[in-house]
Design an enzyme around this catalytic site. Sequence first.
Site, PDB file in Angstrom:
ATOM      1  N   THR A  37      20.187  62.583  53.774  1.00 46.49           N
ATOM      2  CA  THR A  37      21.479  63.028  53.253  1.00 46.49           C
ATOM      3  C   THR A  37      21.610  64.531  53.472  1.00 46.49           C
ATOM      4  O   THR A  37      20.638  65.274  53.378  1.00 46.49           O
ATOM      5  CB  THR A  37      21.695  62.630  51.774  1.00 46.49           C
ATOM      6  OG1 THR A  37      23.080  62.784  51.453  1.00 46.49           O
ATOM      7  CG2 THR A  37      20.878  63.479  50.805  1.00 46.49           C
ATOM      8  N   CYS A  43      25.450  68.919  44.329  1.00 46.62           N
ATOM      9  CA  CYS A  43      25.087  67.494  44.235  1.00 46.62           C
ATOM     10  C   CYS A  43      23.571  67.334  44.124  1.00 46.62           C
ATOM     11  O   CYS A  43      22.813  68.234  44.469  1.00 46.62           O
ATOM     12  CB  CYS A  43      25.531  66.732  45.479  1.00 46.62           C
ATOM     13  SG  CYS A  43      27.308  66.661  45.717  1.00 46.62           S
ATOM     14  N   HIS A  60      23.372  59.956  46.624  1.00 42.84           N
ATOM     15  CA  HIS A  60      23.916  61.316  46.724  1.00 42.84           C
ATOM     16  C   HIS A  60      24.937  61.471  45.594  1.00 42.84           C
ATOM     17  O   HIS A  60      26.085  61.048  45.705  1.00 42.84           O
ATOM     18  CB  HIS A  60      24.569  61.494  48.094  1.00 42.84           C
ATOM     19  CG  HIS A  60      25.069  62.886  48.381  1.00 42.84           C
ATOM     20  ND1 HIS A  60      24.858  63.504  49.594  1.00 42.84           N
ATOM     21  CD2 HIS A  60      25.781  63.770  47.651  1.00 42.84           C
ATOM     22  CE1 HIS A  60      25.413  64.712  49.587  1.00 42.84           C
ATOM     23  NE2 HIS A  60      25.996  64.895  48.412  1.00 42.84           N
TER      24      HIS A  60
END
Lengths: 171, 191
Positions: A37, A43, A60
């Site tokens: 990711t 995040c 995520h």
Amino acid sequence: MKPLALPQPSPSEPDPPVITVGLGELAAAAAPARLVTYGLGSCVGLCLYDAVQRVGGLAHIFLPSGEKEREGQPALYANTGVERLVQAVVALGGERRRLQAKMVGGARLFAHSDTLNVGLRNVEAVQAELRRLEIPLAGREVGGSRGRSLLFDLSDGRIQITSGGREIGWL
Amino acid sequence: MDALQLDALREMATIGAGNAARALSELYGDRRVTVRTPAVQVVPLARVAEAVGGDRPVSAVVMPVAGTGGWMGLVFFDDGLEQLCRPLVPDSEDDLLRSGMVEVGNITLTAYLDALAAFTDRPLRPGIPELVEDSAASLMTSLLATAQRVTDVILMAAQFELDGSHLEGQLLFLPEEEDLQALLRRLGMDL
């Protein structure tokens, strides 16, 4: 013009598949797949791994909590996404009580404007969910002011972390 | 959004570009600066990180929109912003260069925000700008995380010309819900 006959790579093993997990998405897979990711700013990238079955998953996570669900993004919020990731890994054969968690991200990119510190709140919300689900946290690389990317190798459970195009560590 | 509405949006962007060029020309002394925004698109939240540049490194000046929430941003790949600001601080002092970058971003973003405020009749005021160097995706997702009442992003290609050299960047407007609706109403699109 005929292309040059370049030496072919040995026909033995094909490269293991790499699955990309976008914002608010989650994926579970088995060794030798790898999960990746990009663009973890505030995040949090949450990785779960069963080292015996060699299956795991990556989510995520965008925000600590929320209700507005969006199609195809089951992991937007920590308050629902963490448990969904657990379910996805268990559905693939992972043993729930063997799962170990690692997390990456939760940076604060905007010194002036991010007064709520969303990144820190994301980290706290994910940890609270892990405690509630009784999943031990085996490692974390969180906070700071720079975004990160991660590559999670399901053949050994190791996570490579990069920032600004450079490797900054392993979990 | 249809072609006519995009034209109207581009028209608004052109006014912003004119404002920005005038203000930047003053900042750069007697040098002539031109700014153009030849392309405008409206990008839904889920596609924004990719649309701006995914994992590519960017330097950006971002500014919260005071009064209503939302953000404006000026984004360049690699060292584009530094190149644009280098003529302001020829002696390469790092701190000075960075404050030059913030100031160029501040002037450009304020110029566009003024055009948007006039166009939409909304109380859009510039907040405190700051410089961010990160990947496009980290930047965009982190902006969106602090602006939860944003559903679409207006993405403008921005071309700067200074002393004959060209630099390509992107301008972002992340309108808070009511500002977006005011903009769409102004474009003749009632929601």
